[in-house]
Write an enzyme that holds these catalytic residues in place. Structure first.
Site, PDB file in Angstrom:
ATOM      1  N   HIS A  84       0.833  -1.210   0.000  1.00  0.00           N
ATOM      2  CA  HIS A  84       0.000   0.000   0.000  1.00  0.00           C
ATOM      3  C   HIS A  84       0.867   1.259   0.000  1.00  0.00           C
ATOM      4  O   HIS A  84       0.687   2.164  -0.811  1.00  0.00           O
ATOM      5  CB  HIS A  84      -0.897  -0.022   1.240  1.00  0.00           C
ATOM      6  CG  HIS A  84      -1.706   1.224   1.451  1.00  0.00           C
ATOM      7  ND1 HIS A  84      -3.024   1.332   1.098  1.00  0.00           N
ATOM      8  CD2 HIS A  84      -1.358   2.437   1.978  1.00  0.00           C
ATOM      9  CE1 HIS A  84      -3.469   2.555   1.374  1.00  0.00           C
ATOM     10  NE2 HIS A  84      -2.472   3.241   1.906  1.00  0.00           N
ATOM     11  N   GLU A  85       1.846   1.338   0.936  1.00  0.00           N
ATOM     12  CA  GLU A  85       2.663   2.551   1.028  1.00  0.00           C
ATOM     13  C   GLU A  85       3.453   2.789  -0.260  1.00  0.00           C
ATOM     14  O   GLU A  85       3.618   3.936  -0.699  1.00  0.00           O
ATOM     15  CB  GLU A  85       3.611   2.465   2.232  1.00  0.00           C
ATOM     16  CG  GLU A  85       2.904   2.364   3.571  1.00  0.00           C
ATOM     17  CD  GLU A  85       1.862   3.473   3.800  1.00  0.00           C
ATOM     18  OE1 GLU A  85       0.846   3.204   4.471  1.00  0.00           O
ATOM     19  OE2 GLU A  85       2.065   4.586   3.276  1.00  0.00           O
TER      20      GLU A  85
ATOM     21  N   HIS B 217       1.717   4.805  -2.744  1.00  0.00           N
ATOM     22  CA  HIS B 217       1.891   6.265  -2.575  1.00  0.00           C
ATOM     23  C   HIS B 217       3.225   6.705  -3.155  1.00  0.00           C
ATOM     24  O   HIS B 217       3.312   7.713  -3.848  1.00  0.00           O
ATOM     25  CB  HIS B 217       1.854   6.636  -1.090  1.00  0.00           C
ATOM     26  CG  HIS B 217       0.538   6.478  -0.426  1.00  0.00           C
ATOM     27  ND1 HIS B 217      -0.639   6.936  -1.001  1.00  0.00           N
ATOM     28  CD2 HIS B 217       0.168   5.891   0.746  1.00  0.00           C
ATOM     29  CE1 HIS B 217      -1.659   6.658  -0.189  1.00  0.00           C
ATOM     30  NE2 HIS B 217      -1.194   6.045   0.883  1.00  0.00           N
TER      31      HIS B 217
ATOM     32  N   HIS C 116      -5.273   7.525  -1.991  1.00  0.00           N
ATOM     33  CA  HIS C 116      -6.202   6.535  -1.436  1.00  0.00           C
ATOM     34  C   HIS C 116      -7.402   6.362  -2.358  1.00  0.00           C
ATOM     35  O   HIS C 116      -7.815   7.278  -3.021  1.00  0.00           O
ATOM     36  CB  HIS C 116      -6.658   6.960  -0.053  1.00  0.00           C
ATOM     37  CG  HIS C 116      -5.613   6.675   0.978  1.00  0.00           C
ATOM     38  ND1 HIS C 116      -5.548   7.357   2.183  1.00  0.00           N
ATOM     39  CD2 HIS C 116      -4.582   5.802   0.976  1.00  0.00           C
ATOM     40  CE1 HIS C 116      -4.517   6.909   2.882  1.00  0.00           C
ATOM     41  NE2 HIS C 116      -3.902   5.956   2.163  1.00  0.00           N
TER      42      HIS C 116
END
Lengths: 439, 87
Positions: free
Chosen positions: A122-123, A126, A132
């Site tokens: 997930h990170e 970014h 998101h």
């Protein structure tokens, strides 16, 4: 999916794990899980990821805890697990994990542990430019969800990353403007000594300074600050170290000198040596960092890691004192600005990317500070000075320019800064430069 | 009909909504008084994002959602450059 900010201008990205304090989990397994997390993104796009042992890697991975200098303190076990920065220079692309979480690696499972692989995927989304998504089963859904390590990238994320970097096999490159850093990062060989330290406080995308400094003991100063030791600076053509209202008059400070402005403008005979007005400042002082008049009328000078309190021209006994006696962190080596903010008559201290609020009763920084300076929208980081003028407005100074700040809207009134020389010293644009700034 | 009880909104809820982008953080310093609508809108947006029933109230599902571990990056960012592409 949501795209945020820019994307990397190259697809062969490098990454590096930069934390040594990983006593709870095995370093090797951490690197393996991080590597697998990167592969999830490379499997569906043109991206490739190579691990290096260098501070110059595109994506640096840290394990931090609590306040760790980026304005987004971690909160211990639970709630916030990690955060990451969108592509860009400096800390752009970096990912931070809360060291105090119960990280599970190598597909270990436990009811109250958190899968490092799952959070890392997930990170790193970014780090690559995805924000998101509200799609429940998307990887970029903000709340933690468990996933099997051999899962398939959900559609929402797959389309997002392919819009940014193209699918593995197609030729098109996507239609999003490409981020091009001003200088090509040197990729150092893995023989770079592991002890190379990095100070990032002052690096910004628009800075002309080199992106990294390698010495922590001499933090970088603003590039336009010419060390002016004896010559009188030309006030039409300089930045200033500090600005403050003292006894209802406006004082500008630069190097060893100060200019005094009253209702009719600059007083004759200025600039004068600061030491002529305020006695017993350090002999070897080359500049003051910040000055402000406290609500009790005392005048405070910040110089390096110390501060002095003056009653009129004379220093109070017992000073200088270290900044830490105010409750500022001991790694802080200078203050950029100090101001009593008209909006609530509270005292604010600014340094680098952070700011604090001081409780004037206890003379200590308030508990839930520091905070990130981005709240003061339009001002940016690493300001030179700030003060509240007679018109009740707050002014921020940086390099040779300044902004007037709208307190209620919490943003600068005009994005474009104005020239200090022209507004405060009546310099005409043609006369700027040379001599000591005659009008 | 029986009136539904309204639960008070505490500071930590404000903090959560500001931290993750549902309320403007600039109010941290100015401490501007919010009106009820602003808060309800923020809760509604959070509930939509979190795929739970959208009530605009601090109900049990919302409390549960707020307790869940999550990423620290704000969900909604006022920063320029954020583009939501239509699916």
């Amino acid at each position: 999916y949501t795209l945020q900010g820019q994307k990397w201008h190259h697809v062969n990205l490098t990454w590096s794990l930069r934390t040594r304090r990983l006593d709870k989990v095995d370093h090797g397994w951490v690197r393996s899980d991080l590597n697998r997390a990167f592969q999830v993104w490379s499997k569906y796009s043109k991206l490739t990821f190579r691990e290096v042992n260098s501070e110059s890697a595109d994506i640096l991975v840290f394990f931090e805890k609590g306040y760790h200098g980026d304005g987004y303190p971690f909160d211990g076990p639970g709630q916030v697990l990690a955060h990451a920065f969108f592509p860009g220079t400096g800390r752009g692309g970096d990912a931070h994990f809360d060291e105090e979480e119960e990280w599970l690696v190598a597909d270990k499972t436990s009811k109250d542990g958190t899968s490092l692989f799952r959070v890392a995927v997930h990170e790193f989304g970014h780090s690559l430019g995805l924000s998101h998504s509200s799609v429940q089963d998307a990887l970029m859904f903000p709340w933690y969800q468990d996933l099997q390590s051999d899962f398939e990238l959900p559609n929402d994320d797959r389309i997002g990353i392919q819009v940014l970097y193209g699918a593995k096999d197609d030729k098109s490159w996507g239609d999003i403007p490409v981020y091009r850093p001003t200088s090509q990062k040197p990729i150092l060989s893995t023989t770079v000594p592991a002890t190379t330290a990095v100070t990032r406080y002052s690096t910004m995308a628009s800075d002309t300074t080199p992106e990294y400094t390698t010495s922590r003991t001499t933090p970088p100063r603003r590039p336009d600050v010419a060390v002016v030791v004896d010559e009188k600076p030309d006030f039409c053509n300089t930045s200033f170290d500090a600005v403050s209202i003292i006894r209802k008059e406006t004082f500008f400070f630069k190097g060893k000198y100060t200019w005094r402005l009253g209702t009719k403008g600059l007083y004759a005979g200025y600039p004068a040596l600061i030491s002529r007005l305020w006695y017993n400042l350090p002999e070897n002082m080359t500049q003051v960092d910040a000055v402000y008049e406290r609500q009790d009328g005392k005048i405070v000078f910040f110089i390096g890691r110390n501060y002095y309190v003056f009653d009129g021209n004379n220093p109070l006994p017992g000073y200088p004192k270290p900044l830490t006696t105010l409750g500022l962190p001991d790694e802080l080596d200078h203050v950029d600005a100090a101001v009593v903010w008209g909006h609530n008559s509270k005292t604010y201290i600014f340094s680098g990317t952070m700011y604090w609020r001081c409780d004037d009763e206890t003379n200590q920084m308030e508990l839930d500070y520091p905070r990130d300076m981005s709240i003061w929208r339009g001002v940016g980081y690493n300001i030179d000075a700030a003060f509240q003028w007679h018109d009740g407005a707050t002014y921020f100074f940086k390099n040779r320019d300044f902004w007037k700040f709208n307190d209620l809207r919490m943003r600068v009134e005009q994005e474009e800064p104005r020239s200090i020389g022209e507004f405060w010293f009546n310099c005409t644009a043609t006369r700027s430069g040379g001599g000591n700034g005659d009008r | 009909r029986r009136r539904t009880e309204s639960t008070p909104i505490y500071d930590d809820v404000h903090g959560y909504l500001m931290k993750f982008g549902y309320l403007p953080e600039s109010d941290l310093e100015t401490g501007n008084l919010r009106d009820g609508n602003q808060l309800q809108d923020a809760l509604r947006t959070l509930q939509t994002f979190g795929n739970i029933p959208v009530t605009g109230k601090m109900d049990a599902a919302t409390k549960e959602l707020m307790k869940k571990p999550r990423c620290g990056v704000p969900d909604l960012s006022p920063a320029a450059g954020q583009r939501r592409t239509k699916r």
